[in-house]
Design a protein around this motif. Structure first.
Motif, PDB file in Angstrom:
ATOM      1  N   ALA A 167       0.826  -1.211   0.000  1.00  0.00           N
ATOM      2  CA  ALA A 167       0.000   0.000   0.000  1.00  0.00           C
ATOM      3  C   ALA A 167       0.857   1.257   0.000  1.00  0.00           C
ATOM      4  N   LEU A 168       2.132   1.140   0.353  1.00  0.00           N
ATOM      5  CA  LEU A 168       3.036   2.294   0.302  1.00  0.00           C
ATOM      6  C   LEU A 168       3.136   2.843  -1.115  1.00  0.00           C
ATOM      7  N   ALA A 169       2.914   1.972  -2.090  1.00  0.00           N
ATOM      8  CA  ALA A 169       2.979   2.390  -3.495  1.00  0.00           C
ATOM      9  C   ALA A 169       1.663   2.985  -3.978  1.00  0.00           C
ATOM     10  N   ALA A 170       0.694   3.135  -3.062  1.00  0.00           N
ATOM     11  CA  ALA A 170      -0.619   3.723  -3.374  1.00  0.00           C
ATOM     12  C   ALA A 170      -1.290   2.966  -4.520  1.00  0.00           C
ATOM     13  N   ASP A 171      -1.761   3.677  -5.546  1.00  0.00           N
ATOM     14  CA  ASP A 171      -2.481   3.014  -6.633  1.00  0.00           C
ATOM     15  C   ASP A 171      -1.546   2.277  -7.584  1.00  0.00           C
ATOM     16  N   ASP A 172      -0.250   2.524  -7.457  1.00  0.00           N
ATOM     17  CA  ASP A 172       0.732   1.876  -8.329  1.00  0.00           C
ATOM     18  C   ASP A 172       1.174   0.558  -7.691  1.00  0.00           C
ATOM     19  N   ARG A 173       0.271  -0.419  -7.705  1.00  0.00           N
ATOM     20  CA  ARG A 173       0.581  -1.700  -7.090  1.00  0.00           C
ATOM     21  C   ARG A 173      -0.087  -2.815  -7.892  1.00  0.00           C
ATOM     22  N   PRO A 174       0.415  -4.047  -7.797  1.00  0.00           N
ATOM     23  CA  PRO A 174      -0.237  -5.163  -8.492  1.00  0.00           C
ATOM     24  C   PRO A 174      -1.636  -5.406  -7.926  1.00  0.00           C
ATOM     25  N   PRO A 175      -2.509  -6.065  -8.718  1.00  0.00           N
ATOM     26  CA  PRO A 175      -3.847  -6.402  -8.198  1.00  0.00           C
ATOM     27  C   PRO A 175      -3.727  -7.196  -6.898  1.00  0.00           C
ATOM     28  N   TYR A 176      -4.606  -6.886  -5.925  1.00  0.00           N
ATOM     29  CA  TYR A 176      -4.418  -7.520  -4.618  1.00  0.00           C
ATOM     30  C   TYR A 176      -5.711  -7.852  -3.887  1.00  0.00           C
ATOM     31  N   ARG A 177      -6.861  -7.366  -4.343  1.00  0.00           N
ATOM     32  CA  ARG A 177      -8.101  -7.680  -3.627  1.00  0.00           C
ATOM     33  C   ARG A 177      -9.219  -7.915  -4.630  1.00  0.00           C
ATOM     34  N   ARG A 314      10.177   1.298  -8.020  1.00  0.00           N
ATOM     35  CA  ARG A 314       9.220   2.322  -7.592  1.00  0.00           C
ATOM     36  C   ARG A 314       8.728   2.053  -6.170  1.00  0.00           C
ATOM     37  N   TRP A 315       8.550   0.780  -5.858  1.00  0.00           N
ATOM     38  CA  TRP A 315       8.121   0.409  -4.502  1.00  0.00           C
ATOM     39  C   TRP A 315       9.196   0.792  -3.476  1.00  0.00           C
ATOM     40  N   LEU A 316      10.439   0.581  -3.833  1.00  0.00           N
ATOM     41  CA  LEU A 316      11.536   0.929  -2.926  1.00  0.00           C
ATOM     42  C   LEU A 316      11.568   2.446  -2.666  1.00  0.00           C
ATOM     43  N   LYS A 317      11.301   3.225  -3.710  1.00  0.00           N
ATOM     44  CA  LYS A 317      11.253   4.682  -3.524  1.00  0.00           C
ATOM     45  C   LYS A 317      10.125   5.070  -2.574  1.00  0.00           C
ATOM     46  N   ALA A 318       8.980   4.367  -2.699  1.00  0.00           N
ATOM     47  CA  ALA A 318       7.857   4.638  -1.807  1.00  0.00           C
ATOM     48  C   ALA A 318       8.213   4.263  -0.364  1.00  0.00           C
TER      49      ALA A 318
END
Length: 337
Positions: A167-177, A314-318
């Motif tokens: 969730a740290l990546a906000a909307d930029d994340r793989p499908p999860y729910r 990108r996740w690491l930056k978040a």
């Protein structure tokens, strides 16, 4: 009356173009072999007690971590929706759900080009009530927009899963729910969840039968490729009624599947990399989420770095911005590898 039939048949041709409409019933699981499915549905857990069953209110978060999550062991927890007061307990009852979302479209799969195929809920309702397909159409959607946005207000993440590092990546994340509405005999094929993530699945209506195998089981064995015939399919119902009996007939001491029934109100915890195949014993409604947290971050980070390298940057930056201590752990893992 024929309008829904035309829409359903059109959708069937799109999501499984290799099948004729008659082929959707070629194994007879909803017809001549219905008694075999009924026996499967009546059998219960096998072996009895192999799936630990806990109760909401009697299991602490620390106990869950110590007994299951840190050890990478599955479990079933009863009573979460009722204990947490989920609106879904009443709002997702069949008449209420179908009435509210009648004109909404839910995803049922992808076509040969990879584009999402959707079906209107009122058409699906007519289909669900009358179908006799071997592996029926399954509404399984992860897009919560417009009227479907309200679905997210009807349930909440169970208290046993407080972490959601992606969730740290906000909307930029793989499908999860996802929310899934599965007719009797529908299901999901044998698989491991993506990126080594763990998952929880809470059932609101109907029963599901789960088949779980530990991560050590080779892919060929888990998927039943070692016993498949050219005429076989690998859909969930095929796996339970055809492939699994053949595998058990071999009496392999290294093959120890866990079969467990999930009842309404039950939440199953599936640790990362566990193989699982699921068939709906009744018409079902469930919600599910994949996650990464303090007890599975290392495995998920290593998987993301390999499988989704651009996104992992990108996740690491978040992480750097919101959880620098987690970013430091990720970099330490990079150095170790």
């Amino acid at each position: 009356d024929q309008e829904w039939v035309a829409h359903v048949n059109h959708a069937k041709r799109k999501i499984r173009s290799e099948l004729s409409l008659a082929d959707w019933q070629k194994f007879g699981f909803g017809g001549p072999r219905a008694s075999e499915f009924a026996a499967l549905a009546a059998a219960g857990d096998d072996p009895p007690g192999a799936m630990p069953r806990e109760a909401y209110g009697k299991l602490s978060l620390q106990d869950f971590w110590d007994k299951y999550e840190r050890k990478g062991l599955p479990c079933m927890i009863s009573g979460i929706p009722e204990g947490e007061g989920w609106p879904a307990c009443t709002k997702w009852a069949w008449p209420n759900f179908f009435a509210k979302y009648a004109k909404a479209e839910f995803k049922i799969g992808k076509d040969d080009r990879g584009s999402a195929v959707r079906l209107r809920v009122d058409y699906f309702e007519q289909y669900m009530k009358s179908q006799s397909d071997d592996s029926p159409i399954y509404l399984f959607d992860n897009q919560f927009k417009v009227e479907k946005k309200e679905l997210l207000e009807d349930y909440r993440v169970p208290p046993f899963f407080p972490d959601d590092y992606m969730a740290l990546a906000a909307d930029d994340r793989p499908p999860y729910r996802w929310v899934g509405i599965g007719p009797k005999r529908s299901g999901t094929i044998m698989h491991q969840d993506p990126l080594c993530t763990s998952a929880w699945n809470t059932l609101l209506a109907g029963r599901k039968l789960w088949l779980l195998l530990p991560p050590s089981v080779p892919k060929k064995v888990a998927k039943g490729k070692d016993v498949m015939k050219p005429s076989d399919d690998d859909e969930a119902c095929n796996h339970f009624l055809d492939l699994l009996p053949r595998k058990r007939a071999r009496h392999d001491p290294d093959f120890n599947p866990i079969l467990c029934v999930q009842y309404p109100g039950d939440t199953i915890f599936v640790p990362g990399n566990w193989w699982h195949c699921v068939v709906n014993l009744d018409d079902t409604i469930a919600c599910t989420q994949n996650y990464v947290g303090r007890n599975n971050f290392a495995e998920v980070w290593r998987s993301c770095r390999k499988e989704r390298p651009c996104w992992s940057h990108r996740w690491l930056k978040a992480m750097d911005q919101s959880m620098p201590e987690l970013a430091a752990t990720a970099r330490r893992l990079n150095e170790e590898d």
